[in-house]
Motif scaffolding. Structure first.
Motif, mmCIF file in Angstrom:
data_model
loop_
_atom_site.group_PDB
_atom_site.id
_atom_site.type_symbol
_atom_site.label_atom_id
_atom_site.label_comp_id
_atom_site.label_asym_id
_atom_site.label_seq_id
_atom_site.Cartn_x
_atom_site.Cartn_y
_atom_site.Cartn_z
ATOM 1 N N ARG A 142 7.754 1.486 0.669
ATOM 2 C CA ARG A 142 8.604 0.670 -0.196
ATOM 3 C C ARG A 142 8.627 -0.780 0.267
ATOM 4 O O ARG A 142 8.599 -1.702 -0.548
ATOM 5 N N GLN A 181 4.467 -6.984 -1.663
ATOM 6 C CA GLN A 181 3.409 -7.281 -2.631
ATOM 7 C C GLN A 181 3.994 -7.858 -3.910
ATOM 8 O O GLN A 181 3.436 -8.776 -4.501
ATOM 9 N N ARG A 182 5.122 -7.318 -4.357
ATOM 10 C CA ARG A 182 5.752 -7.801 -5.585
ATOM 11 C C ARG A 182 6.319 -9.201 -5.408
ATOM 12 O O ARG A 182 6.371 -9.980 -6.362
ATOM 13 N N TYR A 242 5.434 -2.424 -0.740
ATOM 14 C CA TYR A 242 5.418 -2.643 -2.183
ATOM 15 C C TYR A 242 6.285 -3.847 -2.555
ATOM 16 O O TYR A 242 5.883 -4.682 -3.358
ATOM 17 N N ARG A 243 7.458 -3.972 -1.949
ATOM 18 C CA ARG A 243 8.335 -5.119 -2.221
ATOM 19 C C ARG A 243 7.679 -6.420 -1.783
ATOM 20 O O ARG A 243 7.800 -7.447 -2.466
#
Length: 83
Positions: free
Chosen positions: A9, A15-16, A12-13
């Protein structure tokens, strides 16, 4: 989905949050921010409901007190004015 495609997670955060390069990155609120704002909204809503209930109860109690005062006055008038 292969194992090498899986990300945590936190990854992913990250990357976002990185810009995509074309400048069209949409700003999405973090889950912690939305949770905090929901909690703040719920707390404010609960405070407002509690305040409304308190005002209603206070109004009812004022009417009860006024009725008791009027009743006491009537009883004293009956006691002193009857022969």
């Amino acid at each position: 989905m292969a194992d090498d495609d899986r990300v945590t997670r936190q990854q992913y955060r990250q990357q976002r949050s990185r810009p995509t390069g074309d400048g069209t990155q949409e700003q999405q609120p973090e889950p912690e921010e939305t949770g905090a704002s929901r909690q703040a909204y719920a707390a404010e809503n609960n405070r407002a409901v509690e305040e409304a209930k308190t005002k209603r109860l206070a109004r009812k109690l004022n009417w009860v007190i006024a009725g008791l005062v009027v009743g006491i006055i009537i009883v004293f008038l009956i006691l002193f004015l009857t022969p």
